[in-house]
Design an enzyme around this catalytic site. Structure first.
Site, PDB file in Angstrom:
ATOM      1  N   TYR A 156       0.840  -1.207   0.000  1.00  0.00           N
ATOM      2  CA  TYR A 156       0.000   0.000   0.000  1.00  0.00           C
ATOM      3  C   TYR A 156       0.877   1.260   0.000  1.00  0.00           C
ATOM      4  O   TYR A 156       0.623   2.207  -0.756  1.00  0.00           O
ATOM      5  CB  TYR A 156      -0.891  -0.049   1.243  1.00  0.00           C
ATOM      6  CG  TYR A 156      -1.942   1.033   1.355  1.00  0.00           C
ATOM      7  CD1 TYR A 156      -3.118   0.974   0.615  1.00  0.00           C
ATOM      8  CD2 TYR A 156      -1.768   2.100   2.226  1.00  0.00           C
ATOM      9  CE1 TYR A 156      -4.097   1.958   0.747  1.00  0.00           C
ATOM     10  CE2 TYR A 156      -2.736   3.081   2.366  1.00  0.00           C
ATOM     11  CZ  TYR A 156      -3.903   3.006   1.616  1.00  0.00           C
ATOM     12  OH  TYR A 156      -4.864   3.984   1.750  1.00  0.00           O
ATOM     13  N   LYS A 160       0.964   4.098  -2.900  1.00  0.00           N
ATOM     14  CA  LYS A 160       0.609   5.493  -2.610  1.00  0.00           C
ATOM     15  C   LYS A 160       1.798   6.424  -2.868  1.00  0.00           C
ATOM     16  O   LYS A 160       1.608   7.542  -3.367  1.00  0.00           O
ATOM     17  CB  LYS A 160       0.106   5.627  -1.163  1.00  0.00           C
ATOM     18  CG  LYS A 160      -1.201   4.860  -0.906  1.00  0.00           C
ATOM     19  CD  LYS A 160      -2.342   5.345  -1.790  1.00  0.00           C
ATOM     20  CE  LYS A 160      -3.667   4.714  -1.464  1.00  0.00           C
ATOM     21  NZ  LYS A 160      -4.747   5.142  -2.361  1.00  0.00           N
TER      22      LYS A 160
HETATM   23  P1  NAP Z   1     -13.671   2.172   1.013  1.00  0.00           P
HETATM   24  O1  NAP Z   1     -14.653   2.699   2.002  1.00  0.00           O
HETATM   25  O2  NAP Z   1     -13.121   0.800   1.180  1.00  0.00           O
HETATM   26  O3  NAP Z   1     -14.314   2.333  -0.467  1.00  0.00           O
HETATM   27  C1  NAP Z   1     -13.532   1.974  -1.564  1.00  0.00           C
HETATM   28  C2  NAP Z   1     -14.292   2.281  -2.840  1.00  0.00           C
HETATM   29  O4  NAP Z   1     -13.407   1.926  -3.918  1.00  0.00           O
HETATM   30  C3  NAP Z   1     -15.544   1.448  -3.017  1.00  0.00           C
HETATM   31  O5  NAP Z   1     -16.551   2.204  -3.662  1.00  0.00           O
HETATM   32  C4  NAP Z   1     -15.089   0.295  -3.908  1.00  0.00           C
HETATM   33  O6  NAP Z   1     -16.083  -0.239  -4.765  1.00  0.00           O
HETATM   34  C5  NAP Z   1     -14.056   0.998  -4.771  1.00  0.00           C
HETATM   35  N1  NAP Z   1     -13.090   0.044  -5.303  1.00  0.00           N
HETATM   36  C6  NAP Z   1     -12.194  -0.713  -4.615  1.00  0.00           C
HETATM   37  N2  NAP Z   1     -11.520  -1.501  -5.460  1.00  0.00           N
HETATM   38  C7  NAP Z   1     -12.006  -1.242  -6.697  1.00  0.00           C
HETATM   39  C8  NAP Z   1     -11.749  -1.773  -7.982  1.00  0.00           C
HETATM   40  N3  NAP Z   1     -10.820  -2.721  -8.168  1.00  0.00           N
HETATM   41  N4  NAP Z   1     -12.446  -1.293  -9.039  1.00  0.00           N
HETATM   42  C9  NAP Z   1     -13.387  -0.332  -8.868  1.00  0.00           C
HETATM   43  N5  NAP Z   1     -13.698   0.196  -7.677  1.00  0.00           N
HETATM   44  C10 NAP Z   1     -13.008  -0.262  -6.601  1.00  0.00           C
HETATM   45  O7  NAP Z   1     -12.361   3.125   0.930  1.00  0.00           O
HETATM   46  P2  NAP Z   1     -12.133   4.607   1.476  1.00  0.00           P
HETATM   47  O8  NAP Z   1     -11.693   4.524   2.883  1.00  0.00           O
HETATM   48  O9  NAP Z   1     -13.249   5.478   1.090  1.00  0.00           O
HETATM   49  O10 NAP Z   1     -10.820   4.998   0.627  1.00  0.00           O
HETATM   50  C11 NAP Z   1     -10.879   5.680  -0.614  1.00  0.00           C
HETATM   51  C12 NAP Z   1      -9.458   6.017  -1.041  1.00  0.00           C
HETATM   52  O11 NAP Z   1      -8.824   6.803  -0.035  1.00  0.00           O
HETATM   53  C13 NAP Z   1      -8.568   4.792  -1.248  1.00  0.00           C
HETATM   54  O12 NAP Z   1      -7.715   5.015  -2.343  1.00  0.00           O
HETATM   55  C14 NAP Z   1      -7.767   4.730   0.029  1.00  0.00           C
HETATM   56  O13 NAP Z   1      -6.524   4.100  -0.145  1.00  0.00           O
HETATM   57  C15 NAP Z   1      -7.610   6.206   0.330  1.00  0.00           C
HETATM   58  N6  NAP Z   1      -7.329   6.472   1.739  1.00  0.00           N
HETATM   59  C16 NAP Z   1      -8.223   6.101   2.704  1.00  0.00           C
HETATM   60  C17 NAP Z   1      -7.909   6.357   4.038  1.00  0.00           C
HETATM   61  C18 NAP Z   1      -8.831   5.990   5.161  1.00  0.00           C
HETATM   62  O14 NAP Z   1      -8.420   6.131   6.327  1.00  0.00           O
HETATM   63  N7  NAP Z   1     -10.042   5.540   4.915  1.00  0.00           N
HETATM   64  C19 NAP Z   1      -6.695   6.976   4.364  1.00  0.00           C
HETATM   65  C20 NAP Z   1      -5.821   7.333   3.350  1.00  0.00           C
HETATM   66  C21 NAP Z   1      -6.150   7.074   2.037  1.00  0.00           C
HETATM   67  P3  NAP Z   1     -17.371  -1.061  -4.185  1.00  0.00           P
HETATM   68  O15 NAP Z   1     -18.196  -0.060  -3.437  1.00  0.00           O
HETATM   69  O16 NAP Z   1     -18.038  -1.552  -5.420  1.00  0.00           O
HETATM   70  O17 NAP Z   1     -16.795  -2.141  -3.328  1.00  0.00           O
END
Ligand code: NAP
Length: 248
Positions: A156, A160
């Site tokens: 990861y 990133k």
């Molecule tokens: P999340 O709640 O797990 O949601 C992920 C979303 O991405 C979902 O809509 C999922 O689709 C979609 N997705 C995952 N794999 C995919 C694929 N192969 N093809 C198409 N769509 C895909 O994640 P989140 O926490 O909102 O995170 C969003 C972004 O922010 C990510 O890049 C993550 O690395 C980054 N981020 C998050 C955090 C945190 O603390 N949450 C911190 C830093 C960075 P489905 O709904 O269809 O499953």
């Protein structure tokens, strides 16, 4: 209420839940047409339906961003339909955590392909019309982990950090064409992704955040909407850390 981000066409990947959903809803509330993309139609379709029910403009596409052929075909269809995508938010991402000796080749490949290679693919297919139009906003959702590294997240962190290098390189390539490319590095944000952590891990995380709370998806959506706006037109190649003061 609309502002200068209105009437643009925005594509948000990972828009079915969490951060991407909040971004899609906010960009739509600002008057943009939002293409909500996620893995499953049930999630991105529900977000697009919700936007439309609130008077906004949206459509949905379900595909796996790791599937290069599907991404190419979808981008071609979108360009055929809309002529141009003005705002691209590369937000879809996954985790497959584990210490290096336990991390399988699949864990490595899945995270690099889904989180990093997908950004290359979307930009490759959608940036040329932006450069021709001399307008574009590309926002890549990185992470503080890409800046600091983290034990158990080598895949990861590498993905990133790669997104940050990609962002800076593309910013230099596209700057003269008025296409900006920026990254956001969220800290710990309360979504399904962080809900996977147990209570003890979550408490430990909040303990190291100076603001003593996890961020919200809205915190990240507002930063994204600003970077997508006309007002952010002189900002490119930057990484915006949104983490309650954790990484300074
Ligand atoms: P999340 O709640 O797990 O949601 C992920 C979303 O991405 C979902 O809509 C999922 O689709 C979609 N997705 C995952 N794999 C995919 C694929 N192969 N093809 C198409 N769509 C895909 O994640 P989140 O926490 O909102 O995170 C969003 C972004 O922010 C990510 O890049 C993550 O690395 C980054 N981020 C998050 C955090 C945190 O603390 N949450 C911190 C830093 C960075 P489905 O709904 O269809 O499953």
């Amino acid at each position: 209420m609309t502002d200068s981000t209105d009437n643009k066409i925005a594509l948000v990947t990972g828009a079915g839940r969490g951060i991407g959903k909040a971004i899609a809803e906010l960009l739509a509330a600002k008057g943009n047409h939002v293409i909500c993309l996620s893995r499953s139609e049930s999630s991105c379709g529900a977000v697009a339906d919700g936007i439309k029910a609130n008077g906004g403009s949206a459509e949905s596409i379900a595909l796996d961003v790791a599937d290069k052929a599907a991404v190419k075909a979808a981008c071609e269809q979108l360009l055929e339909k809309h002529g141009n995508i003005d705002i691209l938010v590369n937000n879809a991402g996954i985790t497959r955590d584990g210490l290096l000796f336990r991390m399988s080749d699949d864990d490595w490949d899945d995270v690099i392909t889904t989180n990093l290679s997908s950004c290359f693919a979307f930009v490759k297919h959608l940036a040329r019309p932006m450069t021709r139009k001399r307008y574009g906003r590309i926002i890549n959702m990185a992470s503080v982990i890409g800046l600091t590294g983290n034990a158990g997240q080598a895949n990861y962190a590498a993905a990133k950090a790669g997104m940050i290098g990609l962002t800076k390189s593309l910013a230099k390539e596209f700057a003269a064409r008025n296409v900006t490319v920026n990254a956001i590095a969220p800290g710990f944000i309360a979504t399904d992704m962080t809900a996977e952590l147990n209570e003890k891990q979550q408490e430990a995380i909040v303990g190291i955040i100076p603001m003593k709370r996890m961020g919200t998806a809205a915190d990240i959506a507002h930063t994204t909407a600003f970077l997508a706006s006309d007002e952010a037109g002189y900002i490119t190649g930057q990484v915006f850390t949104v983490d309650g003061g954790m990484v300074m």
